[in-house]
Design an enzyme around this catalytic site. Structure first.
Site, PDB file in Angstrom:
ATOM      1  N   ASP A 120       0.820  -1.224   0.000  1.00  0.00           N
ATOM      2  CA  ASP A 120       0.000   0.000   0.000  1.00  0.00           C
ATOM      3  C   ASP A 120       0.848   1.266   0.000  1.00  0.00           C
ATOM      4  O   ASP A 120       0.432   2.301   0.523  1.00  0.00           O
ATOM      5  CB  ASP A 120      -0.952   0.027   1.206  1.00  0.00           C
ATOM      6  CG  ASP A 120      -1.767  -1.247   1.334  1.00  0.00           C
ATOM      7  OD1 ASP A 120      -2.387  -1.636   0.331  1.00  0.00           O
ATOM      8  OD2 ASP A 120      -1.776  -1.859   2.415  1.00  0.00           O
TER       9      ASP A 120
ATOM     10  N   HIS B 276      -3.800  -1.694  -6.895  1.00  0.00           N
ATOM     11  CA  HIS B 276      -3.023  -0.549  -7.366  1.00  0.00           C
ATOM     12  C   HIS B 276      -3.965   0.532  -7.892  1.00  0.00           C
ATOM     13  O   HIS B 276      -4.692   0.327  -8.856  1.00  0.00           O
ATOM     14  CB  HIS B 276      -2.034  -0.992  -8.447  1.00  0.00           C
ATOM     15  CG  HIS B 276      -0.966  -1.900  -7.919  1.00  0.00           C
ATOM     16  ND1 HIS B 276      -0.043  -2.530  -8.714  1.00  0.00           N
ATOM     17  CD2 HIS B 276      -0.673  -2.286  -6.646  1.00  0.00           C
ATOM     18  CE1 HIS B 276       0.768  -3.260  -7.962  1.00  0.00           C
ATOM     19  NE2 HIS B 276       0.391  -3.126  -6.708  1.00  0.00           N
TER      20      HIS B 276
ATOM     21  N   GLY C 266       1.192   1.782  -7.774  1.00  0.00           N
ATOM     22  CA  GLY C 266       0.458   1.858  -9.030  1.00  0.00           C
ATOM     23  C   GLY C 266       0.613   3.178  -9.744  1.00  0.00           C
ATOM     24  O   GLY C 266       0.851   3.236 -10.959  1.00  0.00           O
ATOM     25  N   LYS C 267       0.488   4.263  -9.006  1.00  0.00           N
ATOM     26  CA  LYS C 267       0.632   5.590  -9.613  1.00  0.00           C
ATOM     27  C   LYS C 267       2.014   5.765 -10.223  1.00  0.00           C
ATOM     28  O   LYS C 267       2.160   6.291 -11.332  1.00  0.00           O
ATOM     29  CB  LYS C 267       0.395   6.680  -8.564  1.00  0.00           C
ATOM     30  CG  LYS C 267       0.805   8.057  -9.079  1.00  0.00           C
ATOM     31  CD  LYS C 267       0.987   9.085  -7.988  1.00  0.00           C
ATOM     32  CE  LYS C 267       1.752  10.284  -8.535  1.00  0.00           C
ATOM     33  NZ  LYS C 267       1.802  11.417  -7.615  1.00  0.00           N
TER      34      LYS C 267
ATOM     35  N   THR D 165      -6.444 -11.943   2.101  1.00  0.00           N
ATOM     36  CA  THR D 165      -7.554 -11.305   1.385  1.00  0.00           C
ATOM     37  C   THR D 165      -8.663 -12.296   1.080  1.00  0.00           C
ATOM     38  O   THR D 165      -9.714 -11.911   0.580  1.00  0.00           O
ATOM     39  CB  THR D 165      -7.069 -10.685   0.060  1.00  0.00           C
ATOM     40  OG1 THR D 165      -6.450 -11.709  -0.734  1.00  0.00           O
ATOM     41  CG2 THR D 165      -6.077  -9.566   0.317  1.00  0.00           C
TER      42      THR D 165
ATOM     43  N   GLY E 208       1.797   2.979  -2.692  1.00  0.00           N
ATOM     44  CA  GLY E 208       1.498   3.873  -3.808  1.00  0.00           C
ATOM     45  C   GLY E 208       2.233   3.500  -5.083  1.00  0.00           C
ATOM     46  O   GLY E 208       2.579   4.364  -5.886  1.00  0.00           O
TER      47      GLY E 208
ATOM     48  N   GLY F 104     -10.964  -3.110   1.258  1.00  0.00           N
ATOM     49  CA  GLY F 104     -11.693  -2.036   1.918  1.00  0.00           C
ATOM     50  C   GLY F 104     -11.406  -1.955   3.403  1.00  0.00           C
ATOM     51  O   GLY F 104     -11.959  -1.109   4.110  1.00  0.00           O
TER      52      GLY F 104
END
Length: 432
Positions: free
Chosen positions: A14, A42, A18-19, A130, A16, A303
């Site tokens: 988590d 992502h 993907g960006k 997950t 970041g 989520g």
């Protein structure tokens, strides 16, 4: 030595990634996922439009980029088709941009059933997976009983193999976990309905990437999760089931390690973690709530609310060692805006009073560790959306510099917002 770039997480995921992958793919010809599955999440924001990808590489939004799901990825046909459909409904021609390795293990309904049954059986000792069948699919791969994308080329043989493996897993589901068995015929019908779509995207990934590097075409490898979740080097057993570190690139894609020139470690300006497991700098006060709310720290895949805490330099140093990091990209710097004081962990105090500066390997050995902090002044000025280093507050610059000093790794990129344009590039990985 090649100019190819690896982008991976240095923490518990988590961060970041993907960006940053999307941003840097402007220069790449290929973007390759080499481990994990659709347990990744992502998030990309381009011109205000948000896209969340779980399985397909982040380069899919680029017109001239080929996205590849390589052999190290466990592939859920259902998740892939769902993601493809969502992108195609937005006008993105996924099938002309996406390629698959025939060696990708398939995630099928019995993997998901096993994942959920095991987590329920663990009770309070649940790992916090997950629930998407990732671990059981990797188990079948290592046990050499798993089905792979390439098996779909011979549908008759696939049907027989599927029958045998479902009987094997249903015995455990029914007799040990006391849950409903997985339906063989439905599973077969569902996968056969999309078999030709999957096999139509198959290529020899190792050969393709090798020939690409010989022609000087640039490749970016997109990691999922983070270093501290690595199956071998993470906080075992609270880890994922794949090698999230740079070493996973060669085994997970089939391209040798000499063809990686730069390893970019994504480092969030603070720490987060989802699920159970050690987290020495975790905050349970209003500062932790501030980071969670301002940083919108809720999982893109599940989520779930993320645990939050100060930046842990000791953990980051472990990531530096394992991955041979060339540089950092610091993300979410803007989340720290408005804090009077910011802290970084520079040591661990063990229950016996001993101070250590390396992370333990097993989760049990983290028990009772207390973080030793170094404090720095915060800043009131906004860093959100800043695109020039000179416009950053001096206190923010001091924070970045201190991270560089403590880790020995330069911060080459600073992300100041979710959009690809909200980025300061000090040294481009493809030019390093």
């Amino acid at each position: 030595m090649s100019n190819n770039v690896v982008v991976l997480g240095t923490q518990w995921g988590d961060e970041g990634k993907g960006k940053i992958v999307d941003l840097l793919t402007e220069r790449a010809k290929y973007v390759v996922r080499y481990q994990g599955g659709h347990n990744a999440g992502h998030t990309l924001v381009i011109d205000g439009e948000k896209t969340v990808l779980h399985l397909i590489p982040s380069g899919i939004l680029r017109e001239n980029v080929v996205s590849i799901i390589a052999n190290g990825v466990v592939l859920s046909p259902e998740a892939l088709m769902k993601e493809m459909t969502q992108l195609e409904e937005r006008g993105i021609p996924v099938r002309s941009r996406l390629l698959l390795s025939e060696a990708c293990p398939l995630i099928l309904p019995y993997h998901i059933a096993l994942d959920n049954a095991r987590e329920k059986a663990r009770g309070e000792k649940a790992i916090g997976t997950t629930g998407r069948g990732i671990g059981p699919a990797y188990e079948d791969k290592v046990a050499r009983r798993g089905l792979r994308v390439g098996d779909l080329f011979d549908k008759k043989a696939f049907a027989q193999k599927l029958k045998e493996i479902i009987e094997y897993h249903n015995f455990q589901l029914v007799n040990y976990y006391k849950v409903e068995p997985v339906d063989y015929q439905k599973t077969l019908d569902d996968i056969m309905a999309i078999a030709d779509i999957l096999t139509g995207m198959v290529v020899d990934v190792s050969d393709l990437l090798y020939k690409a590097t010989q022609k000087g075409e640039l490749v970016m490898f997109e990691g999922a999760q983070g270093t501290l979740l690595d199956i071998d080097h993470g906080t075992y057993p609270y880890v994922t089931s794949s090698n999230t570190t740079a070493g996973g690139v060669a085994t997970g894609s089939g391209l040798g390690p000499r063809y990686v020139g730069y390893v970019l470690g994504i480092i969030k300006a603070y720490s987060t973690r989802v699920g159970a497991g050690p987290f020495p700098t975790e905050l349970f006060d209003e500062t932790g709530d501030f980071l969670r709310e301002k940083g919108q720290e809720f999982g893109a895949t599940t989520g779930r609310s993320r645990r939050t805490g100060w930046l842990d330099i000791i953990a980051i140093r472990r990531a530096v060692q394992i991955n041979s990091l060339s540089g950092f990209c610091m993300t979410k710097l803007d989340v720290l805006d408005g804090l009077k004081e910011v802290k970084v962990c520079v040591g661990y105090r063990l229950p016996n009073g001993e101070v250590i500066e390396t992370t333990p390997l097993a989760a049990d050995d983290w028990e009772g560790i207390e973080p030793i902090y170094e404090s720095m002044p915060g800043w009131n000025e906004s860093t959100f959306g800043v695109k020039d280093k000179a416009q950053l507050p001096q206190a923010a610059l001091n924070y970045i510099k201190r991270v560089e000093e403590l880790t020995g790794v330069p911060v080459d990129i600073v992300s100041t917002g979710p959009d690809r344009s909200e980025t300061i590039i000090l040294r481009h990985p493809f030019d390093a």
